[in-house]
Design an enzyme around this catalytic site. Structure first.
Site, PDB file in Angstrom:
ATOM      1  N   SER A 240       0.826  -1.210   0.000  1.00  0.00           N
ATOM      2  CA  SER A 240       0.000   0.000   0.000  1.00  0.00           C
ATOM      3  C   SER A 240       0.858   1.257   0.000  1.00  0.00           C
ATOM      4  CB  SER A 240      -0.943   0.005   1.206  1.00  0.00           C
ATOM      5  OG  SER A 240      -0.204  -0.114   2.409  1.00  0.00           O
ATOM      6  N   HIS A 243       7.610   1.791   0.947  1.00  0.00           N
ATOM      7  CA  HIS A 243       8.706   1.842   1.920  1.00  0.00           C
ATOM      8  C   HIS A 243       8.623   0.502   2.623  1.00  0.00           C
ATOM      9  CE1 HIS A 243      11.387   4.150   4.795  1.00  0.00           C
ATOM     10  NE2 HIS A 243      11.223   2.956   5.374  1.00  0.00           N
ATOM     11  N   HIS A 245       8.144  -2.762   4.587  1.00  0.00           N
ATOM     12  CA  HIS A 245       7.573  -3.046   5.895  1.00  0.00           C
ATOM     13  C   HIS A 245       7.048  -4.478   5.924  1.00  0.00           C
ATOM     14  CE1 HIS A 245       4.347  -1.476   3.327  1.00  0.00           C
ATOM     15  NE2 HIS A 245       3.494  -2.186   4.053  1.00  0.00           N
ATOM     16  N   VAL A 246       6.974  -5.027   7.127  1.00  0.00           N
ATOM     17  CA  VAL A 246       6.499  -6.390   7.348  1.00  0.00           C
ATOM     18  C   VAL A 246       5.301  -6.348   8.282  1.00  0.00           C
ATOM     19  CG1 VAL A 246       7.074  -8.685   8.239  1.00  0.00           C
ATOM     20  CG2 VAL A 246       8.826  -7.336   7.047  1.00  0.00           C
TER      21      VAL A 246
END
Length: 314
Positions: A240, A243, A245-246
């Site tokens: 979405s 950058h 991210h998990v």
């Protein structure tokens, strides 16, 4: 950061419904809200989701908290009713998420839409997807920068690894109500700005990925008592926001659209794939074809749909 108290919320001017989700019991509205400290209204998206019932109130739910009921239907041993609970400051009825000011990109993202399966070869990534990602202005992820540099949500950070290359912060995701353990939802956000998506991952990032897996498990064990195997950790593609991210979610939390095949890739699987990479050359994530769903409102939908014919898959 603007303050959205009850006085501001009551000034919401409704335009239309963007999405109605019976699975998450949520309604997403488009309208407008006033700009901070002015009477000027600008476009806003408001998502209202009913909060989950928790086991903390199980013993008192019917004898103490139920205010009224109405029969729907009954047959033999089965009965269906509507029920109303007493209001309580400890049990909010809904969780409200606000995007304000909201751009047309936000409107498309939050609108109900049909999806299509697309195949992204490495060549299509270079020709179509990479330019799309690169075109996003830094302002689109300013809220991420605010988290990373500590100007927002600093009090919510559960763990921070300060390394500029392999570091990250772990904190609750905005989807979580911070109360219901069965719907626990955290996010680990990388400090390395050069990792925009899983396409950028290679062997140099294994330490970060393994650390996220290890520390997320430790934090939820120490804070909430969740044992090993209680977490589902995954990476979105397309994400979405670009950058890296998990997502870290209670493994028993079912039904979220973002956990479906065609979008979510398990962190364990990504680590295993990268471990199979040679020490030199492109990573497997840069060499493989990725198959995923795109909503018709997504900026990549039209160019990726148009490019599918050249692949000769069907």
């Amino acid at each position: 950061m603007s303050t959205y108290d009850i006085t501001v919320l009551k000034q919401f001017r409704f335009d239309r419904v963007l999405n109605e989700d019976p699975v998450t019991h949520a309604l997403t509205l488009l309208g407008s809200l006033p700009v901070h400290s002015t009477s000027e209204h600008v476009q806003a998206i408001v998502r209202i989701e009913k909060t989950a019932l928790t086991a903390d109130y199980a013993a008192e739910l019917l004898p103490g908290l139920l205010k009224d009921s109405k029969l729907i239907e009954g047959t033999d041993i089965y009965t269906w009713l509507f029920g109303w609970l007493y209001s309580s400051v400890d049990r909010p009825d809904v969780k409200i998420n606000i995007v304000h000011p909201a751009t047309e990109v936000h409107v498309r993202k939050y609108s109900r839409q049909e999806v299509a399966i697309v195949h992204e070869t490495p060549a299509l990534f270079e020709r179509v997807v990479r330019p799309y990602i690169s075109a996003f202005p830094l302002s689109r992820t300013q809220w991420v920068e605010n988290i990373l540099n500590g100007t927002s949500e600093a009090d919510k950070v559960l763990f921070r690894d300060p390394s500029p290359d392999s570091g990250y912060v772990l904190l609750p995701d905005m989807k979580w109500d911070l109360t219901t353990l069965s719907s626990l939802y955290l996010v680990a956000i990388s400090l390395n700005r050069s990792i925009r998506s899983l396409r950028d991952l290679n062997k140099t990032h294994l330490d970060m990925l393994r650390c996220i897996r290890r520390q997320a498990a430790r934090v939820v064990k120490e804070r909430w008592g969740l044992d090993q195997g209680s977490l589902r950790m995954f990476i979105h593609y397309q994400p979405s926001y670009y950058h890296f991210h998990v997502h870290v979610v209670n493994a028993n939390y079912q039904g979220l659209p973002g956990m479906s095949a065609g979008q979510a890739h398990l962190l364990d699987d990504i680590i295993s794939l990268i471990e199979c990479d040679p020490d030199e050359g492109l990573s497997i994530l840069q060499r493989m074809t990725l198959t995923y769903t795109l909503g018709e409102q997504h900026g990549l939908y039209e160019p990726m749909k148009a490019a599918q014919g050249e692949l000769g898959y069907y």
